[in-house]
Design a protein around this motif. Structure first.
Motif, short mmCIF file in Angstrom:
data_model
loop_
_atom_site.label_atom_id
_atom_site.label_comp_id
_atom_site.label_asym_id
_atom_site.label_seq_id
_atom_site.Cartn_x
_atom_site.Cartn_y
_atom_site.Cartn_z
N GLN A 13 43.98 40.21 44.12
CA GLN A 13 45.08 39.30 43.80
C GLN A 13 44.59 37.98 43.23
O GLN A 13 45.28 37.36 42.41
CB GLN A 13 45.93 39.08 45.04
N ARG A 14 43.41 37.55 43.66
CA ARG A 14 42.85 36.30 43.13
C ARG A 14 42.12 36.50 41.81
O ARG A 14 41.63 35.53 41.23
CB ARG A 14 41.90 35.68 44.16
N GLY A 15 41.99 37.72 41.35
CA GLY A 15 41.33 37.98 40.08
C GLY A 15 39.82 38.11 40.18
O GLY A 15 39.15 38.21 39.14
N GLN A 16 39.26 38.12 41.38
CA GLN A 16 37.82 38.26 41.53
C GLN A 16 37.37 39.70 41.30
O GLN A 16 36.20 39.94 40.98
CB GLN A 16 37.40 37.80 42.93
N VAL A 17 38.25 40.66 41.50
CA VAL A 17 37.97 42.07 41.24
C VAL A 17 38.82 42.50 40.07
O VAL A 17 40.05 42.35 40.08
CB VAL A 17 38.27 42.94 42.49
N GLN A 18 38.18 43.04 39.04
CA GLN A 18 38.91 43.47 37.85
C GLN A 18 39.24 44.97 37.91
O GLN A 18 40.32 45.38 37.49
CB GLN A 18 38.09 43.19 36.59
N ILE A 19 38.33 45.78 38.43
CA ILE A 19 38.52 47.23 38.50
C ILE A 19 38.55 47.63 39.97
O ILE A 19 37.57 47.43 40.69
CB ILE A 19 37.41 47.99 37.75
#
Length: 532
Positions: free
Chosen positions: A292-298
Motif C-alpha cells: 500500500q505504501r508503494g515499497q513493493v511493486q510486484i
C-alpha cells in the motif's frame, strides 16, 4: 442520490464525506435501506462494488440509535474467510465510525498471538471481525460472549464454505440469539450457500446487483500461450517491464511457487514480495503495508490474496498459474480496475491447459482474446485434441495415443497406406517369427529338425547312455544313480540303514545310574564373586 438520502445517521454521513465517498454504489443503494428496516439479506455483487459499506453502515447505524445503557457484549459480528479480508473490514469500520469515539472494534484471526487477542476481548467490544476457526477457539474457552449479537454478517460466504468452515460457522451461529439480523454476502446464492441460508435466516430479501459472471468492462483481458516454463518466464519478464505498470499481482497455484518466483523476480531487480497462507499474520500485514505504501511493486501471491486485497494502485494482474476454480479467476482479475479505474489482466497458459481456459470462458460468458508478443511467439502449435485430459491405461504412456475400438496405435501410424487396416501387415515387408514355416525356424546355425541326440552336451545325458525311454529311473541300482557327477557314499547310507531305532525314553543316560537325579549345585553370590 447521496448517503444522507439513505437514512443513515449524520455522524456516519460526515465520516463518509471526509473519507471521500460522495454517493453510494448500486449495491449500497439497494442493500442499506432494506438493512435499516431490519430485513435479513442475501446479496450477490461483483467484487470491488463496495459491499463492505453495504453491510457495515447499517450495522453501525443501529449502534448509534441504540440506548447507551445496555449490557456489555459483542453487538456486531462479522465472519470472513481470510485474515486479509478481516483486516480490510476492520479498517473500513474504523473509517466509517471515525466520529463515534465510543466505538470499539477488535479483530480475531489465526496466525496472531493469543495474548493480544485475549487482552482485546477482555474489554468491551462493539464490533468483532473474525475468521471462523480462531473465533470458535475463543468461544469454546468462554473468552467471547455472543449472546448479545444484534447483527451477524457472513462475508464471502461461498469462500468460507469452500474452505471447509461450515461446521465452525454453524457452531458459532448456535451461540448467537435467534432475534439477530443476518446479512449474507456471496458470489453465488445457490447450492450450499442457499442451504446454509435456509437454516439461519428468516425470510431473507434476495439482492443480485451484479453476478460474478458479469463482464469486467474496465479490465482488458489477454491470453498468452507458452511452450514451456522457460517461455512462460520470458513472457512474464516482458509484461512486468511495461513502462505503464504501477503495481502488479502475480498469482501462482502453490505457496512454494510463490516464494520461488518472488525470489527470482527480486534477483532480476524487481521490488517483489510473496504472500501466502504459510506466512504468519505479522508477515502478511507487513507485506500488505509495503504494498500500500508503494515499497513493493510486484506481489506474488496465492489465491488467499485473491479476496480481501484492496490496493488502488494495482494496474496489472498476471495469472502465472491458472486457478483451480473458474470463479477464482474472477476474484483474481478483480484486484485491478477498482473504484472505476482501468486495469489489465494477463493469463499465461500452455497448450495443454486449453480445457481450463474454456471452463473460465464458459463461466464468465466471454472469450479471452489471445495475444502474441513479437519475438516471443509460441513455437509449437497445439495439436487437435491435445487439450483433452488423457485417460488411464496404455494410451496415457508417452509415445502412444488412444486408437479406435479399444486399440492403440503409434504416433507414426498416420503413415499407414490408405485402405489398409490398423493391424494388417504389408505383404512386401519382412515376415515375423510367427509367419515362418516350422522347418525354417533356426536355432543358432542349425534348424530345429537337424539337432540330434549326439549333439547334446554330456550333462544332458546324466542318466546314462542310450535312450531314456529304454530304462526307467527307478530300475537302476541305488549306487548307479548319479547326484550331479559324483556317486553317493554307499557305505554311509548302509550304516544309516543298519542303525537301530530307539525311542527317546529307551536311550541310556550317560554318566548317571538308574534313577539317579542330577541336581545343579547351589552357588551363593559371594562364592561367585570370590571365584571371579
Amino acid at each position: 442520490m447521496s448517503f444522507s438520502d439513505l437514512g443513515l445517521a449524520p455522524a456516519l454521513v460526515s465520516a463518509l464525506t471526509d473519507a471521500g465517498f460522495s454517493e453510494p454504489t448500486p449495491v449500497q443503494a439497494r442493500a442499506i435501506p432494506l438493512a435499516l428496516e431490519g430485513h435479513d439479506l442475501m446479496v450477490s455483487s461483483q467484487t470491488g462494488s463496495g459491499k463492505t459499506a453495504a453491510f457495515m453502515l447499517p450495522a453501525l447505524h443501529k449502534q448509534v440509535q441504540a440506548s447507551p445503557l445496555r449490557t456489555p457484549g459483542v453487538r456486531v459480528l462479522v465472519l470472513t474467510p481470510t485474515r486479509e479480508l478481516a483486516q480490510q473490514v476492520t479498517d473500513a469500520t474504523r473509517t466509517y465510525g471515525k466520529a463515534l469515539n465510543w466505538l470499539r472494534t477488535a479483530t480475531v484471526v489465526g496466525g496472531m498471538p493469543y495474548g493480544a487477542q485475549l487482552k482485546a476481548l477482555s474489554r468491551r467490544v462493539d464490533v468483532l471481525v473474525a475468521t471462523p476457526g480462531r473465533l470458535l477457539d475463543h468461544v469454546q474457552s468462554r473468552k467471547v460472549d455472543l449472546s448479545e449479537v444484534e447483527v451477524l454478517v457472513l462475508d464471502e460466504a461461498d469462500r468460507m464454505l469452500d474452505m471447509g468452515f461450515i461446521d465452525d460457522i454453524e457452531a458459532i451461529v448456535a451461540r448467537t440469539p435467534q432475534s439477530r439480523q443476518t446479512l449474507l454476502f456471496s458470489a453465488t446464492l445457490d447450492g450450499s450457500v442457499a442451504r446454509m441460508a435456509a437454516k439461519m435466516m428468516r425470510d431473507p430479501q434476495r439482492i443480485e446487483i451484479a453476478s460474478q459472471k458479469e463482464k469486467h468492462v474496465n479490465i482488458t483481458q489477454s491470453l498468452l500461450y507458452a511452450d514451456d516454463m522457460g517461455h512462460k518466464m520470458r513472457l512474464l519478464d516482458h509484461l512486468l517491464r511495461d513502462v505503464n505498470i504501477q503495481q502488479a499481482i502475480v498469482f501462482t497455484s502453490t505457496k512454494r511457487a510463490a516464494d520461488d518466483l518472488a525470489d527470482t523476480l527480486a534477483d532480476q531487480g524487481f521490488a517483489a514480495a510473496a504472500l501466502h497462507g504459510d506466512m504468519n499474520q505479522r508477515q502478511r500485514t507487513r507485506t500488505l503495508g509495503q504494498m500500500q505504501r508503494g515499497q513493493v511493486q510486484i506481489l506474488v501471491a496465492t489465491d488467499v490474496a485473491a479476496r480481501g486485497i484492496d490496493v488502488q494502485g494495482i494496474s496489472h494482474v498476471v495469472n502465472f498459474d491458472l486457478p483451480m476454480q473458474a470463479e477464482d479467476y474472477v476474484h483474481r482479475i478483480g484486484r485491478t480496475g477498482r473504484a472505476g479505474r482501468d486495469g489489465l489482466a494477463f493469463t499465461l497458459a500452455v497448450h495443454g491447459e486449453r480445457h481450463k481456459i474454456r471452463n473460465i470462458e464458459r463461466y464468465t460468458d466471454q472469450s479471452i482474446p489471445v495475444q502474441v508478443v513479437p519475438g516471443l511467439e509460441p513455437q509449437r502449435a497445439p495439436r487437435p485434441g491435445a487439450d483433452r485430459p488423457r485417460r488411464g491405461g496404455p494410451g496415457s504412456k508417452p509415445g502412444w495415443r488412444p486408437g479406435g475400438r479399444g486399440g492403440y496405435q503409434s504416433r507414426d501410424s498416420g503413415n499407414r497406406p490408405e485402405g489398409r487396416g490398423r493391424f494388417e501387415r504389408d505383404p512386401d515387408s519382412r515376415p515375423v517369427f510367427g509367419d515362418r514355416p516350422r522347418g525354417e525356424r533356426q536355432y543358432g546355425d542349425r534348424t530345429q529338425g537337424e539337432r540330434s541326440y549326439q549333439d547334446r552336451a554330456p550333462r544332458e545325458r546324466a542318466y546314462g547312455a542310450g535312450d531314456r525311454s529304454d530304462r526307467a529311473r527307478t530300475d537302476r541300482p541305488y549306487a548307479e544313480r548319479p547326484w550331479g557327477d559324483r556317486p553317493r557314499a554307499a557305505q554311509g547310507d548302509a550304516e544309516r540303514r543298519e542303525r537301530p531305532t530307539q525311542a527317546w525314553n529307551e536311550r541310556p543316560r550317560t554318566g548317571r545310574a538308574e534313577g539317579e537325579r542330577r541336581d545343579a549345585p547351589v552357588r551363593r553370590f559371594d562364592s561367585r564373586r570370590r571365584a571371579a
